[in-house]
Scaffold this active site. Structure first.
Site, mmCIF file in Angstrom:
data_model
loop_
_atom_site.group_PDB
_atom_site.id
_atom_site.type_symbol
_atom_site.label_atom_id
_atom_site.label_comp_id
_atom_site.label_asym_id
_atom_site.label_seq_id
_atom_site.Cartn_x
_atom_site.Cartn_y
_atom_site.Cartn_z
ATOM 1 N N ILE A 337 0.819 -1.210 0.000
ATOM 2 C CA ILE A 337 0.000 0.000 0.000
ATOM 3 C C ILE A 337 0.856 1.264 0.000
ATOM 4 O O ILE A 337 0.350 2.358 -0.282
ATOM 5 C CB ILE A 337 -0.972 0.018 1.195
ATOM 6 C CG1 ILE A 337 -0.223 -0.084 2.527
ATOM 7 C CG2 ILE A 337 -2.003 -1.095 1.065
ATOM 8 C CD1 ILE A 337 -1.117 0.074 3.754
ATOM 9 N N LYS A 362 0.640 -2.967 13.530
ATOM 10 C CA LYS A 362 -0.182 -2.851 14.734
ATOM 11 C C LYS A 362 0.574 -3.125 16.036
ATOM 12 O O LYS A 362 0.021 -2.938 17.117
ATOM 13 C CB LYS A 362 -1.357 -3.830 14.645
ATOM 14 C CG LYS A 362 -0.931 -5.292 14.571
ATOM 15 C CD LYS A 362 -2.133 -6.219 14.491
ATOM 16 C CE LYS A 362 -1.699 -7.678 14.482
ATOM 17 N NZ LYS A 362 -2.865 -8.589 14.439
ATOM 18 N N LYS A 404 -6.514 2.318 20.523
ATOM 19 C CA LYS A 404 -5.262 2.994 20.896
ATOM 20 C C LYS A 404 -5.133 4.355 20.220
ATOM 21 O O LYS A 404 -4.219 5.124 20.544
ATOM 22 C CB LYS A 404 -4.069 2.110 20.548
ATOM 23 C CG LYS A 404 -4.015 0.844 21.391
ATOM 24 C CD LYS A 404 -2.904 -0.089 20.953
ATOM 25 C CE LYS A 404 -2.829 -1.305 21.874
ATOM 26 N NZ LYS A 404 -4.079 -2.098 21.910
ATOM 27 N N ASN A 441 -8.525 -5.054 21.572
ATOM 28 C CA ASN A 441 -7.684 -6.197 21.270
ATOM 29 C C ASN A 441 -8.527 -7.327 20.690
ATOM 30 O O ASN A 441 -9.622 -7.607 21.167
ATOM 31 C CB ASN A 441 -6.976 -6.693 22.537
ATOM 32 C CG ASN A 441 -5.957 -5.672 23.029
ATOM 33 O OD1 ASN A 441 -6.209 -4.477 22.995
ATOM 34 N ND2 ASN A 441 -4.820 -6.141 23.486
ATOM 35 N N LEU A 443 -8.989 -11.197 20.102
ATOM 36 C CA LEU A 443 -8.543 -12.497 20.616
ATOM 37 C C LEU A 443 -8.117 -13.413 19.484
ATOM 38 O O LEU A 443 -8.873 -13.649 18.551
ATOM 39 C CB LEU A 443 -9.677 -13.164 21.405
ATOM 40 C CG LEU A 443 -10.010 -12.543 22.764
ATOM 41 C CD1 LEU A 443 -11.304 -13.129 23.298
ATOM 42 C CD2 LEU A 443 -8.885 -12.780 23.745
#
Length: 605
Positions: A337, A362, A404, A441, A443
């Site tokens: 990208i 990330k 975040k 987050n 899992l």
């Protein structure tokens, strides 16, 4: 034993029983005709013939008698009763009378011997052939339909290592009774006492209707016993034979989120996906690949899988081809990208209606050490993809963001917040609807905490947690992907969608549960606090104070305040000069910009 040998054996035994029953009945009833009379011989022949015909009709010779139950008993009753009835009809026609006493005794002996023989075999196997032996002593939580089915299958299947000894159920009307031969010893408050008393090594939770919060409570109680805890498959799959009881799965951490998975409006998703051309960046990643799987359900005309790693793109392509065949045109594009020219070329070539932008860096600690890479991938890569979408006339652009990005303290969070700013600004001057999706987050995603914990447990520990008070919001990969698809359906332009993920979870509790669910004591593995890493916060936020709004526009959907200032000039300056700057300068500039009070419409799903 083969089917033919078994058939001959059963037919032979039944034949002896039929003849024996009618002749003994004649003797017991002190009948007026002799054992060698014509009427008795014809009655015996009729009963013999009818028995085998009705045995065939009701499939008595095809049933597996070690699993015999009320339904098998009903089949025997029908075969014996109809055989006796026809025999009495023949007696009436032949002798002018029916020997009721003889036929009643014959029917009774027939039922006792035919049924008794078969059910005795089941009892023998249950008591002697399938006794517990070296199998694991098991407690079943849930004495309903699912629990009863599981108990029976476990007792009757010697190839399964579990053997049930008792039930636990919160329904007090079942207490002190036996179900499927097993006692119901009490409610969940008796779990630890029962485990100690019966030396239980395994616990099976067999309540498919349990809400996640109740499941969490039961698992927590079970985990205090030291026994291994498992959950049955879906009850419908057990009944339909799609899976067996030996396919019970271990309790997963996502089972303990304390809330039911969020289900979104699939019909609205179908309207804009079905028959459309859809492009997914980062299609080989954890979120990107799951987005592709869920998109396939809605039958887009063309699905473009774009990613930088050829192996991950090949893997998801092969998986999807095995599922959809030729019903969806799958196209793979190996592209970075950051390559602006190629992104524009790809968009012009395929002209997608919808773009899901999941490609990003990330990992918080890695981006702290390499802030320039965070700029290149998360900011420049997003800018390239978004502007290429604008130029190609894409209708809807959905970007994957993170919690975040709220009041960020890390380079990764700051880069994602700046990426949000870029698409919000572009939305104001484009016909394309640009939206972002924020979640916590995920899992099981690559690099997430759960795989790390599992690997540490596998190696014998300790499990490393950064801080005892650290909390995080969690969601499953399917939930995250559904939210992304839902965002496209709700998009009006400029929104940031946030999933209501319930209460945040303490990481130390997550680690503790995972250790116990893996069959270990906390003392065996241990938890070690390693200290917070650069860029980390003790807690994450989904919205900052300027984004909160009480107006409810739809169940579980809220719209935030709408104010937007212009920081594009500063973003442009950073993109033009970051390569000349020291890494500490890059970190400082990103965090300063990302923490400006800049808000746009937010929708909480």
């Amino acid at each position: 034993m083969s089917y033919s040998k078994r058939l001959i054996l059963l037919m032979g035994i039944d034949s002896v029983i039929v003849i024996f029953a009618i002749y003994v009945s004649n003797y017991v009833a002190s009948s007026s005709f002799s054992p060698f009379s014509y009427t008795l011989a014809v009655s015996a022949a009729t009963l013999f013939t009818c028995h085998h015909l009705f045995a065939y009709r009701y499939k008595l010779y095809k049933k597996v008698w070690r699993y015999a139950s009320v339904m098998e008993l009903l089949s025997i009753f029908k075969a014996v009763t109809f055989s006796a009835a026809i025999t009495m009809l023949v007696q009436g026609l032949l002798a002018g009378q029916i020997y009721w006493k003889i036929m009643l005794i014959t029917w009774m002996m027939h039922m006792i011997l035919i049924g008794g023989l078969r059910f005795s075999w089941r009892m023998y196997r249950d008591k002697f052939v399938h006794r517990i032996g070296n199998r694991k002593r098991t407690l079943i939580v849930g004495a309903g339909s699912a629990g009863t089915l599981v108990a029976r299958q476990l007792m009757q299947n010697p190839d399964v290592e579990l053997y049930p000894l008792a039930f636990i159920d919160d329904d007090e009307t079942k207490h002190r009774f036996e179900i499927a031969g097993l006692p119901v010893l009490g409610g969940r408050d008796k779990i630890r006492e029962t485990v100690d008393k019966l030396s239980i090594t395994n616990i099976v939770i067999a309540i498919p209707s349990l809400k996640k919060r109740e499941l969490n409570e039961i698992v927590q109680e079970c985990s205090r016993t030291g026994a291994k805890v498992q959950i049955i498959p879906m009850f419908e799959d057990l009944v339909e034979g799609k899976v067996s009881v030996n396919e019970m799965r271990d309790v997963q951490v996502e089972d303990l989120l304390g809330r039911d998975p969020v289900e979104l409006d699939t019909e609205s998703i179908r309207k804009y996906i079905t028959g459309s051309t859809v492009l997914v960046t980062g299609a080989g990643g954890s979120i990107g690949s799951e987005i592709c799987r869920q998109l396939a359900v809605f039958s887009p005309r063309k699905l473009i899988l774009l990613g930088h790693g050829e192996n991950s793109i090949y893997t998801i392509e092969m998986e999807l081809r095995s599922i959809v065949g030729d019903s969806i045109e799958l196209i793979t594009e190996i592209a970075d990208i950051q390559d602006r020219a190629k992104m524009f070329r790809i968009m012009r070539m395929h002209k997608p209606r919808v773009v899901f932008h999941a490609a990003a860096h990330k990992h918080v600690p890695l981006m702290e050490r390499n802030p320039e890479e965070s700029i290149k991938n998360n900011i420049i890569g997003t800018k390239n993809t978004a502007e290429a979408s604008h130029e190609a006339g894409v209708e809807t652009f959905v970007m994957i963001s993170t919690d975040k990005a709220v009041n960020p303290t890390s380079v990764m969070g700051a880069s994602k917040r700046i990426a949000e700013m870029i698409i919000q600004e572009l939305d104001g001057r484009s016909r394309t609807r640009f939206v972002a999706v924020r979640f916590g987050n995920v899992l099981g995603s690559r690099g997430s905490v759960i795989p790390l914990f599992k690997e540490q447990i596998r190696k014998g520990g300790p499990v490393t947690v950064t801080h005892p008070d650290m909390v995080r919001y969690f969601m499953t990969i399917p939930e995250a992907s559904r939210l992304v698809l839902q965002a496209g359906a709700l998009a009006r332009g400029g929104e940031i969608f946030v999933l209501d993920m319930g209460k945040p979870v303490k990481i130390v509790d997550l680690a503790t549960n995972l250790i116990k669910l893996s069959g270990y004591d906390l003392d065996e593995i241990g938890i070690q606090f390693s200290g917070m890493r650069p860029g980390e916060k003790l807690f994450e936020e989904l919205l900052n104070e300027n984004e909160v709004h009480e107006e409810q526009v739809h169940p579980k959907i809220y719209i935030g305040k709408a104010t937007l200032s212009d920081e594009m000039a500063e973003i442009t300056e950073i993109l033009q000069h970051y390569e000349k700057w020291d890494r500490l300068v890059i970190q400082d500039r990103l965090l300063q910009l990302a923490n400006r009070k800049q808000t746009k419409k937010l929708i909480v799903v």
